[in-house]
Design a protein around this motif. Structure first.
Motif, PDB file in Angstrom:
ATOM      1  N   ASN A  26      85.859 -40.972 -75.166  1.00  0.00           N
ATOM      2  CA  ASN A  26      87.046 -40.462 -74.844  1.00  0.00           C
ATOM      3  C   ASN A  26      88.030 -40.324 -76.197  1.00  0.00           C
ATOM      4  O   ASN A  26      89.240 -39.860 -76.222  1.00  0.00           O
ATOM      5  CB  ASN A  26      87.893 -41.013 -73.817  1.00  0.00           C
ATOM      6  N   ASP A  57      85.460 -45.021 -68.609  1.00  0.00           N
ATOM      7  CA  ASP A  57      86.540 -43.914 -68.309  1.00  0.00           C
ATOM      8  C   ASP A  57      87.817 -44.263 -68.881  1.00  0.00           C
ATOM      9  O   ASP A  57      87.982 -44.863 -69.729  1.00  0.00           O
ATOM     10  CB  ASP A  57      86.586 -43.937 -66.919  1.00  0.00           C
ATOM     11  N   ILE A  58      88.777 -43.142 -68.832  1.00  0.00           N
ATOM     12  CA  ILE A  58      89.943 -43.267 -69.499  1.00  0.00           C
ATOM     13  C   ILE A  58      90.781 -44.656 -69.360  1.00  0.00           C
ATOM     14  O   ILE A  58      91.717 -44.873 -70.222  1.00  0.00           O
ATOM     15  CB  ILE A  58      90.939 -42.064 -69.239  1.00  0.00           C
ATOM     16  N   PRO A 302      89.785 -33.101 -72.216  1.00  0.00           N
ATOM     17  CA  PRO A 302      89.105 -33.904 -71.751  1.00  0.00           C
ATOM     18  C   PRO A 302      89.846 -34.836 -70.606  1.00  0.00           C
ATOM     19  O   PRO A 302      89.292 -35.602 -70.011  1.00  0.00           O
ATOM     20  CB  PRO A 302      88.544 -34.829 -73.006  1.00  0.00           C
ATOM     21  N   THR A 303      90.958 -34.694 -70.557  1.00  0.00           N
ATOM     22  CA  THR A 303      91.756 -35.442 -69.400  1.00  0.00           C
ATOM     23  C   THR A 303      92.546 -34.498 -68.312  1.00  0.00           C
ATOM     24  O   THR A 303      92.348 -33.275 -68.533  1.00  0.00           O
ATOM     25  CB  THR A 303      92.872 -35.841 -70.213  1.00  0.00           C
ATOM     26  N   ASN A 353      88.604 -35.942 -78.534  1.00  0.00           N
ATOM     27  CA  ASN A 353      87.951 -36.530 -79.380  1.00  0.00           C
ATOM     28  C   ASN A 353      87.411 -35.551 -80.351  1.00  0.00           C
ATOM     29  O   ASN A 353      86.471 -34.821 -80.302  1.00  0.00           O
ATOM     30  CB  ASN A 353      86.679 -37.098 -78.608  1.00  0.00           C
ATOM     31  N   PHE A 420      79.235 -38.480 -71.001  1.00  0.00           N
ATOM     32  CA  PHE A 420      80.503 -37.745 -70.707  1.00  0.00           C
ATOM     33  C   PHE A 420      80.799 -37.087 -69.360  1.00  0.00           C
ATOM     34  O   PHE A 420      81.900 -37.367 -69.019  1.00  0.00           O
ATOM     35  CB  PHE A 420      80.524 -36.810 -72.088  1.00  0.00           C
ATOM     36  N   SER A 423      81.413 -40.252 -66.930  1.00  0.00           N
ATOM     37  CA  SER A 423      82.919 -40.499 -67.228  1.00  0.00           C
ATOM     38  C   SER A 423      84.068 -39.637 -66.679  1.00  0.00           C
ATOM     39  O   SER A 423      85.052 -40.128 -66.022  1.00  0.00           O
ATOM     40  CB  SER A 423      83.127 -40.865 -68.653  1.00  0.00           C
ATOM     41  N   LYS A 424      83.539 -38.347 -66.962  1.00  0.00           N
ATOM     42  CA  LYS A 424      84.819 -37.435 -66.271  1.00  0.00           C
ATOM     43  C   LYS A 424      84.565 -37.499 -64.850  1.00  0.00           C
ATOM     44  O   LYS A 424      85.778 -37.408 -64.325  1.00  0.00           O
ATOM     45  CB  LYS A 424      84.626 -35.911 -67.043  1.00  0.00           C
ATOM     46  N   GLU A 427      86.560 -39.904 -63.272  1.00  0.00           N
ATOM     47  CA  GLU A 427      87.947 -39.862 -63.646  1.00  0.00           C
ATOM     48  C   GLU A 427      88.575 -38.925 -62.446  1.00  0.00           C
ATOM     49  O   GLU A 427      89.838 -39.143 -61.806  1.00  0.00           O
ATOM     50  CB  GLU A 427      88.346 -39.360 -64.960  1.00  0.00           C
TER      51      GLU A 427
END
Length: 447
Positions: A26, A57-58, A302-303, A353, A420, A423-424, A427
Protein backbone atom coordinates in the motif's frame (compact mmCIF):
# COMPACT_ATOMS: atom_id res chain seq x y z
CA UNK A 1 30.31 -1.76 10.44
CA UNK A 2 29.81 -0.44 6.92
CA UNK A 3 31.50 2.78 5.88
CA UNK A 4 28.11 4.42 5.31
CA UNK A 5 26.88 3.57 8.82
CA UNK A 6 30.18 4.54 10.46
CA UNK A 7 30.27 7.91 8.68
CA UNK A 8 26.64 8.63 9.56
CA UNK A 9 27.05 7.93 13.27
CA UNK A 10 30.21 10.03 13.42
CA UNK A 11 28.52 12.91 11.58
CA UNK A 12 25.40 12.77 13.77
CA UNK A 13 26.31 12.10 17.40
CA UNK A 14 22.95 13.58 18.46
CA UNK A 15 20.95 10.76 16.84
CA UNK A 16 19.82 8.11 19.30
CA UNK A 17 17.34 6.10 17.22
CA UNK A 18 17.16 4.81 13.67
CA UNK A 19 13.75 4.34 12.05
CA UNK A 20 14.08 1.31 9.75
CA UNK A 21 11.45 1.69 7.01
CA UNK A 22 9.96 -0.96 4.73
CA UNK A 23 7.23 0.20 2.29
CA UNK A 24 4.41 -2.37 1.96
CA UNK A 25 2.13 -3.00 -1.02
CA UNK A 26 0.00 0.00 0.00
CA UNK A 27 3.02 2.29 0.16
CA UNK A 28 2.70 2.47 3.96
CA UNK A 29 5.91 2.32 5.96
CA UNK A 30 6.35 -0.75 8.13
CA UNK A 31 9.46 -1.60 10.13
CA UNK A 32 10.87 -0.80 13.56
CA UNK A 33 12.91 1.64 15.60
CA UNK A 34 16.39 0.49 16.56
CA UNK A 35 18.97 2.17 18.85
CA UNK A 36 22.00 3.67 17.14
CA UNK A 37 24.37 0.98 18.36
CA UNK A 38 22.27 -1.61 16.48
CA UNK A 39 22.68 0.14 13.12
CA UNK A 40 25.56 -2.12 12.10
CA UNK A 41 23.33 -5.18 12.46
CA UNK A 42 21.01 -3.80 9.76
CA UNK A 43 23.92 -3.57 7.33
CA UNK A 44 25.00 -7.09 8.35
CA UNK A 45 21.59 -8.50 7.35
CA UNK A 46 20.48 -9.32 10.89
CA UNK A 47 17.16 -7.44 10.70
CA UNK A 48 14.26 -9.72 9.75
CA UNK A 49 10.52 -9.14 9.40
CA UNK A 50 7.70 -11.43 8.29
CA UNK A 51 7.19 -11.38 4.53
CA UNK A 52 3.51 -10.79 5.24
CA UNK A 53 4.46 -7.35 6.62
CA UNK A 54 4.42 -6.27 2.95
CA UNK A 55 0.88 -7.53 2.31
CA UNK A 56 -1.05 -6.01 5.23
CA UNK A 57 -4.31 -4.21 4.49
CA UNK A 58 -4.72 -0.45 4.87
CA UNK A 59 -5.39 -0.85 8.62
CA UNK A 60 -2.25 -2.94 9.13
CA UNK A 61 -4.11 -6.24 9.55
CA UNK A 62 -2.78 -9.59 8.37
CA UNK A 63 -4.38 -11.24 5.38
CA UNK A 64 -4.96 -14.62 7.02
CA UNK A 65 -4.84 -16.59 3.78
CA UNK A 66 -1.28 -15.37 3.19
CA UNK A 67 -0.18 -15.96 6.78
CA UNK A 68 -1.46 -19.55 6.86
CA UNK A 69 -0.20 -20.39 3.36
CA UNK A 70 3.39 -19.41 4.11
CA UNK A 71 3.69 -20.15 7.81
CA UNK A 72 4.48 -16.45 8.20
CA UNK A 73 8.12 -16.91 7.24
CA UNK A 74 10.65 -14.14 7.73
CA UNK A 75 12.42 -12.17 5.05
CA UNK A 76 15.85 -10.56 5.39
CA UNK A 77 15.72 -6.75 5.35
CA UNK A 78 18.75 -5.02 3.85
CA UNK A 79 19.39 -1.25 3.61
CA UNK A 80 18.86 0.69 0.40
CA UNK A 81 22.05 2.53 -0.49
CA UNK A 82 21.93 6.25 0.15
CA UNK A 83 18.79 6.14 2.30
CA UNK A 84 20.45 6.60 5.72
CA UNK A 85 19.53 10.17 6.64
CA UNK A 86 18.52 12.33 9.62
CA UNK A 87 14.86 13.23 10.17
CA UNK A 88 14.95 16.91 11.14
CA UNK A 89 11.28 17.03 12.16
CA UNK A 90 11.72 14.39 14.91
CA UNK A 91 11.75 15.55 18.56
CA UNK A 92 15.07 17.27 19.26
CA UNK A 93 16.15 15.92 15.83
CA UNK A 94 17.34 12.74 17.54
CA UNK A 95 16.10 10.27 14.93
CA UNK A 96 17.53 9.04 11.67
CA UNK A 97 15.91 6.83 9.04
CA UNK A 98 16.94 4.13 6.60
CA UNK A 99 14.95 2.47 3.84
CA UNK A 100 14.92 -1.31 3.66
CA UNK A 101 14.28 -3.87 0.95
CA UNK A 102 13.30 -7.50 1.56
CA UNK A 103 15.09 -10.64 0.39
CA UNK A 104 14.52 -14.38 0.71
CA UNK A 105 16.79 -16.37 3.01
CA UNK A 106 18.87 -17.46 0.01
CA UNK A 107 19.53 -13.83 -0.95
CA UNK A 108 17.06 -13.68 -3.83
CA UNK A 109 14.91 -10.52 -4.03
CA UNK A 110 11.50 -11.20 -2.50
CA UNK A 111 8.94 -10.73 -5.33
CA UNK A 112 6.36 -9.30 -2.92
CA UNK A 113 8.55 -6.24 -2.29
CA UNK A 114 7.32 -3.32 -4.45
CA UNK A 115 10.89 -2.07 -4.88
CA UNK A 116 12.01 -5.33 -6.48
CA UNK A 117 8.94 -5.28 -8.72
CA UNK A 118 9.93 -1.90 -10.14
CA UNK A 119 13.55 -2.97 -10.41
CA UNK A 120 12.56 -5.86 -12.69
CA UNK A 121 10.57 -3.52 -14.95
CA UNK A 122 13.50 -1.11 -15.14
CA UNK A 123 15.80 -3.99 -16.11
CA UNK A 124 13.61 -4.70 -19.14
CA UNK A 125 14.32 -1.20 -20.41
CA UNK A 126 18.03 -1.56 -19.70
CA UNK A 127 18.10 -4.82 -21.67
CA UNK A 128 17.02 -2.76 -24.69
CA UNK A 129 19.70 -0.13 -24.03
CA UNK A 130 17.16 2.35 -22.67
CA UNK A 131 16.80 4.37 -19.48
CA UNK A 132 13.29 5.47 -18.42
CA UNK A 133 13.05 9.01 -17.06
CA UNK A 134 10.27 9.78 -14.59
CA UNK A 135 9.02 12.64 -12.46
CA UNK A 136 5.90 13.20 -10.40
CA UNK A 137 3.62 16.05 -9.40
CA UNK A 138 2.50 15.32 -5.87
CA UNK A 139 -0.67 16.90 -4.43
CA UNK A 140 -1.65 16.98 -0.76
CA UNK A 141 -4.04 18.75 1.59
CA UNK A 142 -3.26 20.59 4.82
CA UNK A 143 -6.08 20.01 7.27
CA UNK A 144 -6.95 20.34 10.94
CA UNK A 145 -8.99 17.93 12.98
CA UNK A 146 -10.01 19.15 16.42
CA UNK A 147 -10.03 16.48 19.10
CA UNK A 148 -13.58 17.38 20.21
CA UNK A 149 -15.07 17.06 16.68
CA UNK A 150 -17.11 13.86 16.13
CA UNK A 151 -15.19 11.36 14.05
CA UNK A 152 -17.96 11.10 11.43
CA UNK A 153 -17.43 14.68 10.28
CA UNK A 154 -14.89 15.92 7.74
CA UNK A 155 -11.58 17.56 8.63
CA UNK A 156 -11.35 21.30 8.10
CA UNK A 157 -9.12 22.80 5.39
CA UNK A 158 -6.28 24.81 6.86
CA UNK A 159 -5.64 28.36 5.64
CA UNK A 160 -8.18 28.68 2.80
CA UNK A 161 -11.07 31.09 2.40
CA UNK A 162 -14.78 30.21 2.69
CA UNK A 163 -15.25 29.83 -1.08
CA UNK A 164 -12.84 28.25 -3.56
CA UNK A 165 -9.23 27.22 -3.12
CA UNK A 166 -7.43 30.44 -4.17
CA UNK A 167 -5.50 28.58 -6.85
CA UNK A 168 -1.92 29.83 -7.34
CA UNK A 169 -2.54 32.28 -4.51
CA UNK A 170 0.59 33.58 -2.80
CA UNK A 171 -1.20 34.91 0.27
CA UNK A 172 -2.18 31.37 1.23
CA UNK A 173 1.47 30.34 1.08
CA UNK A 174 2.31 33.31 3.27
CA UNK A 175 -0.06 31.98 5.93
CA UNK A 176 2.06 28.83 6.12
CA UNK A 177 5.40 30.53 5.58
CA UNK A 178 7.15 29.02 8.61
CA UNK A 179 6.03 25.50 7.70
CA UNK A 180 7.06 25.93 4.06
CA UNK A 181 10.49 27.17 5.10
CA UNK A 182 10.92 24.18 7.43
CA UNK A 183 9.84 22.00 4.53
CA UNK A 184 12.51 23.46 2.27
CA UNK A 185 15.23 23.04 4.90
CA UNK A 186 14.19 19.45 5.62
CA UNK A 187 14.41 18.66 1.90
CA UNK A 188 17.97 20.01 1.85
CA UNK A 189 18.95 17.87 4.81
CA UNK A 190 17.44 14.76 3.24
CA UNK A 191 18.79 15.57 -0.22
CA UNK A 192 15.30 15.58 -1.71
CA UNK A 193 14.52 17.62 -4.84
CA UNK A 194 12.44 20.66 -3.91
CA UNK A 195 11.40 22.68 -6.94
CA UNK A 196 8.94 24.82 -5.00
CA UNK A 197 5.33 24.53 -3.92
CA UNK A 198 2.18 25.88 -5.53
CA UNK A 199 -1.36 26.38 -4.23
CA UNK A 200 -3.76 24.07 -6.06
CA UNK A 201 -7.49 24.36 -6.86
CA UNK A 202 -9.11 22.75 -3.80
CA UNK A 203 -9.14 24.38 -0.34
CA UNK A 204 -5.85 23.76 1.51
CA UNK A 205 -4.52 21.77 -1.47
CA UNK A 206 -0.87 22.12 -2.52
CA UNK A 207 1.44 20.57 -5.09
CA UNK A 208 5.15 19.79 -5.05
CA UNK A 209 6.94 18.91 -8.28
CA UNK A 210 9.67 16.29 -8.17
CA UNK A 211 12.66 16.53 -10.51
CA UNK A 212 13.06 14.28 -13.56
CA UNK A 213 15.54 11.44 -12.92
CA UNK A 214 16.62 8.52 -15.11
CA UNK A 215 16.32 6.09 -12.20
CA UNK A 216 12.70 5.09 -11.38
CA UNK A 217 13.80 3.34 -8.19
CA UNK A 218 15.37 6.55 -6.91
CA UNK A 219 12.33 8.57 -8.00
CA UNK A 220 9.93 6.24 -6.17
CA UNK A 221 12.05 6.36 -3.01
CA UNK A 222 12.17 10.15 -3.19
CA UNK A 223 8.38 10.28 -3.40
CA UNK A 224 8.04 8.00 -0.37
CA UNK A 225 10.51 10.13 1.56
CA UNK A 226 8.88 13.38 0.42
CA UNK A 227 5.46 12.25 1.60
CA UNK A 228 6.88 11.25 4.96
CA UNK A 229 8.80 14.51 5.24
CA UNK A 230 5.75 16.65 4.42
CA UNK A 231 3.63 14.82 6.99
CA UNK A 232 6.35 15.11 9.63
CA UNK A 233 6.97 18.83 9.07
CA UNK A 234 3.22 19.58 9.01
CA UNK A 235 2.69 17.73 12.29
CA UNK A 236 5.46 19.81 13.84
CA UNK A 237 3.30 22.86 13.00
CA UNK A 238 0.07 21.37 14.35
CA UNK A 239 -1.34 20.39 10.94
CA UNK A 240 -2.21 17.17 9.17
CA UNK A 241 -0.73 16.76 5.69
CA UNK A 242 -2.99 14.28 3.94
CA UNK A 243 -2.39 12.42 0.69
CA UNK A 244 -5.91 11.00 0.86
CA UNK A 245 -7.22 10.92 -2.70
CA UNK A 246 -10.54 12.70 -2.01
CA UNK A 247 -10.63 14.44 1.38
CA UNK A 248 -13.48 16.86 0.52
CA UNK A 249 -16.71 15.85 -1.19
CA UNK A 250 -17.29 18.90 -3.39
CA UNK A 251 -13.66 19.59 -4.32
CA UNK A 252 -11.02 18.11 -6.59
CA UNK A 253 -9.01 15.30 -5.06
CA UNK A 254 -5.28 14.82 -4.64
CA UNK A 255 -3.54 13.32 -7.66
CA UNK A 256 -0.06 12.10 -8.54
CA UNK A 257 0.66 12.92 -12.18
CA UNK A 258 3.63 11.04 -13.65
CA UNK A 259 5.83 12.36 -16.49
CA UNK A 260 7.75 9.75 -18.50
CA UNK A 261 10.28 9.72 -21.31
CA UNK A 262 12.97 7.27 -22.42
CA UNK A 263 16.67 7.82 -23.19
CA UNK A 264 18.66 5.63 -25.55
CA UNK A 265 22.30 4.56 -25.15
CA UNK A 266 23.49 7.96 -26.44
CA UNK A 267 21.30 9.78 -23.92
CA UNK A 268 18.84 10.93 -26.61
CA UNK A 269 15.10 11.03 -25.99
CA UNK A 270 13.46 8.36 -28.15
CA UNK A 271 10.21 10.40 -28.16
CA UNK A 272 11.88 13.44 -29.77
CA UNK A 273 11.67 13.84 -33.55
CA UNK A 274 12.14 17.62 -33.50
CA UNK A 275 8.39 18.30 -33.84
CA UNK A 276 5.50 18.86 -31.46
CA UNK A 277 4.00 15.52 -32.50
CA UNK A 278 6.83 13.28 -31.30
CA UNK A 279 8.02 9.95 -32.64
CA UNK A 280 6.05 6.82 -33.47
CA UNK A 281 7.45 5.33 -30.27
CA UNK A 282 5.75 8.06 -28.26
CA UNK A 283 2.43 7.17 -29.91
CA UNK A 284 3.03 3.48 -29.24
CA UNK A 285 3.93 4.10 -25.59
CA UNK A 286 0.71 6.04 -25.16
CA UNK A 287 -1.15 3.24 -26.92
CA UNK A 288 0.18 0.75 -24.39
CA UNK A 289 -0.81 2.97 -21.46
CA UNK A 290 -4.36 3.29 -22.81
CA UNK A 291 -4.72 -0.40 -23.73
CA UNK A 292 -3.88 -1.60 -20.23
CA UNK A 293 -5.22 1.35 -18.25
CA UNK A 294 -8.44 -0.29 -17.02
CA UNK A 295 -6.54 -3.33 -15.74
CA UNK A 296 -4.16 -1.03 -13.85
CA UNK A 297 -6.72 1.19 -12.10
CA UNK A 298 -6.43 -0.79 -8.85
CA UNK A 299 -2.83 0.50 -8.65
CA UNK A 300 -3.79 4.05 -9.67
CA UNK A 301 -6.64 4.07 -7.13
CA UNK A 302 -5.65 1.64 -4.36
CA UNK A 303 -8.08 2.79 -1.66
CA UNK A 304 -11.85 2.79 -1.29
CA UNK A 305 -11.82 6.58 -1.07
CA UNK A 306 -9.75 6.94 -4.26
CA UNK A 307 -12.76 6.16 -6.47
CA UNK A 308 -14.50 9.33 -5.24
CA UNK A 309 -12.06 11.23 -7.51
CA UNK A 310 -13.52 9.72 -10.67
CA UNK A 311 -16.29 12.23 -11.32
CA UNK A 312 -16.73 14.63 -14.21
CA UNK A 313 -15.31 18.04 -13.46
CA UNK A 314 -13.09 16.81 -10.62
CA UNK A 315 -9.85 16.76 -12.65
CA UNK A 316 -9.60 12.95 -12.63
CA UNK A 317 -9.91 11.11 -15.98
CA UNK A 318 -12.70 8.57 -16.36
CA UNK A 319 -11.83 7.53 -19.94
CA UNK A 320 -8.62 6.01 -21.42
CA UNK A 321 -8.04 9.03 -23.66
CA UNK A 322 -5.04 11.09 -24.75
CA UNK A 323 -4.24 14.44 -26.33
CA UNK A 324 -1.73 17.20 -26.87
CA UNK A 325 -1.61 19.94 -24.22
CA UNK A 326 -5.00 18.84 -22.87
CA UNK A 327 -5.50 18.46 -19.13
CA UNK A 328 -8.88 16.76 -19.47
CA UNK A 329 -7.45 13.49 -20.84
CA UNK A 330 -5.86 10.50 -19.12
CA UNK A 331 -2.51 10.78 -20.94
CA UNK A 332 -1.34 14.24 -21.95
CA UNK A 333 1.59 15.25 -24.16
CA UNK A 334 2.70 18.56 -22.64
CA UNK A 335 3.95 21.40 -24.79
CA UNK A 336 7.72 21.57 -24.38
CA UNK A 337 11.03 21.82 -26.12
CA UNK A 338 11.22 18.74 -28.41
CA UNK A 339 14.20 17.33 -26.50
CA UNK A 340 11.93 17.11 -23.44
CA UNK A 341 9.08 15.38 -25.30
CA UNK A 342 7.25 13.12 -22.86
CA UNK A 343 3.89 11.77 -21.81
CA UNK A 344 2.08 12.77 -18.64
CA UNK A 345 -0.03 10.04 -17.01
CA UNK A 346 -2.83 11.80 -15.08
CA UNK A 347 -4.95 9.00 -13.57
CA UNK A 348 -3.33 8.08 -10.24
CA UNK A 349 -4.26 9.51 -6.88
CA UNK A 350 -1.72 10.75 -4.36
CA UNK A 351 -2.43 7.62 -2.33
CA UNK A 352 -0.85 5.33 -4.96
CA UNK A 353 2.28 3.33 -4.16
CA UNK A 354 4.91 5.02 -6.39
CA UNK A 355 6.86 1.78 -6.91
CA UNK A 356 3.83 -0.07 -8.29
CA UNK A 357 2.59 3.05 -10.09
CA UNK A 358 5.83 3.46 -12.03
CA UNK A 359 5.95 -0.28 -12.69
CA UNK A 360 2.55 -0.47 -14.41
CA UNK A 361 3.00 2.78 -16.37
CA UNK A 362 6.44 1.82 -17.64
CA UNK A 363 5.28 -1.72 -18.42
CA UNK A 364 2.37 -0.32 -20.42
CA UNK A 365 4.73 1.96 -22.34
CA UNK A 366 7.13 -0.88 -23.11
CA UNK A 367 4.32 -3.20 -24.17
CA UNK A 368 2.95 -0.50 -26.45
CA UNK A 369 6.32 0.00 -28.14
CA UNK A 370 7.04 -3.71 -28.51
CA UNK A 371 3.55 -4.51 -29.85
CA UNK A 372 3.18 -1.35 -31.97
CA UNK A 373 -0.06 -0.39 -30.24
CA UNK A 374 -1.95 2.62 -31.58
CA UNK A 375 -3.48 5.16 -29.21
CA UNK A 376 -6.09 6.24 -31.76
CA UNK A 377 -6.76 9.87 -32.51
CA UNK A 378 -5.91 12.48 -29.88
CA UNK A 379 -8.80 14.13 -28.07
CA UNK A 380 -9.39 17.81 -28.60
CA UNK A 381 -11.73 19.72 -26.33
CA UNK A 382 -13.34 18.25 -23.22
CA UNK A 383 -11.96 14.78 -22.53
CA UNK A 384 -14.39 14.31 -19.65
CA UNK A 385 -17.32 14.48 -22.07
CA UNK A 386 -16.27 11.44 -24.13
CA UNK A 387 -18.68 8.52 -24.24
CA UNK A 388 -16.30 5.72 -25.09
CA UNK A 389 -15.19 2.79 -22.90
CA UNK A 390 -14.88 4.00 -19.32
CA UNK A 391 -12.41 3.11 -16.62
CA UNK A 392 -13.70 1.21 -13.57
CA UNK A 393 -14.96 3.70 -11.02
CA UNK A 394 -15.76 1.20 -8.25
CA UNK A 395 -13.07 -0.58 -6.29
CA UNK A 396 -14.51 -4.14 -6.62
CA UNK A 397 -14.60 -3.81 -10.44
CA UNK A 398 -11.04 -2.48 -10.56
CA UNK A 399 -9.69 -5.23 -8.30
CA UNK A 400 -11.44 -7.92 -10.34
CA UNK A 401 -9.81 -6.63 -13.54
CA UNK A 402 -6.45 -6.44 -11.80
CA UNK A 403 -6.80 -9.96 -10.40
CA UNK A 404 -7.40 -11.61 -13.78
CA UNK A 405 -5.03 -9.50 -15.90
CA UNK A 406 -2.21 -11.18 -17.82
CA UNK A 407 -0.67 -7.74 -18.29
CA UNK A 408 -0.53 -7.16 -14.52
CA UNK A 409 0.92 -10.63 -14.01
CA UNK A 410 3.71 -9.84 -16.45
CA UNK A 411 4.23 -6.30 -15.18
CA UNK A 412 4.22 -6.88 -11.42
CA UNK A 413 4.76 -10.64 -11.14
CA UNK A 414 2.32 -13.26 -9.93
CA UNK A 415 3.29 -12.85 -6.26
CA UNK A 416 2.61 -9.11 -6.16
CA UNK A 417 -0.60 -9.59 -8.14
CA UNK A 418 -1.76 -12.17 -5.59
CA UNK A 419 -0.89 -10.35 -2.38
CA UNK A 420 -2.15 -6.97 -3.61
CA UNK A 421 -5.45 -8.57 -4.69
CA UNK A 422 -5.98 -10.33 -1.36
CA UNK A 423 -5.16 -7.17 0.58
CA UNK A 424 -7.63 -5.12 -1.47
CA UNK A 425 -10.37 -7.78 -1.27
CA UNK A 426 -10.06 -7.75 2.52
CA UNK A 427 -10.48 -3.96 2.54
CA UNK A 428 -13.52 -4.17 0.27
CA UNK A 429 -15.14 -6.68 2.62
CA UNK A 430 -14.61 -4.32 5.56
CA UNK A 431 -16.20 -1.36 3.78
CA UNK A 432 -19.15 -3.50 2.68
CA UNK A 433 -19.92 -4.26 6.32
CA UNK A 434 -19.88 -0.63 7.43
CA UNK A 435 -23.03 1.55 7.48
CA UNK A 436 -22.37 5.19 6.63
CA UNK A 437 -23.86 8.33 8.19
CA UNK A 438 -25.57 9.11 4.87
CA UNK A 439 -27.43 5.79 5.00
CA UNK A 440 -28.81 6.59 8.46
CA UNK A 441 -29.80 10.08 7.31
CA UNK A 442 -31.50 8.66 4.22
CA UNK A 443 -33.28 5.57 5.51
CA UNK A 444 -33.53 5.29 9.28
CA UNK A 445 -36.66 7.38 9.78
CA UNK A 446 -38.09 7.38 6.25
CA UNK A 447 -38.47 3.63 5.79
Amino acid sequence: MSLEADWFLRAHPEITTIEALLPDCNGIMRGKWVPRHKLAKIFDGELKLPKTALSLDIWGRDVEELVFATGDADGVCLPVAGSLLPTPWSPQAQHGQIMLSMYDADGAPYPGDPRHVLEQVTERFRAMGWRPVVAAELEFSLVTWEKDVPTHTCPAPAGSGPVGGNMYGLDVLNSHQEMMEDLRLACEIQDLPFDGVVKESAPSQYEINMQHVDDPLLAARQIMMMKRLIKGVAAKHGLIASFMAKPFEQEAGNGMHVHCSVLDEQGLNIFDDGTEKGTAQLQQAIGGCLTYMAESVAVFAPTYNAYRRFQKGCHAPTFPSWGYENRTVAVRVPASNPVARRLEHRVAGADANPYLLFAVILSGMLEGINENLSPGEPITGDGYAQEEATLPVYMPDAVELFKDSDFIRNALGSEMQRIFTLSKEQEIDEFRRRITLLEYQSFLEKL
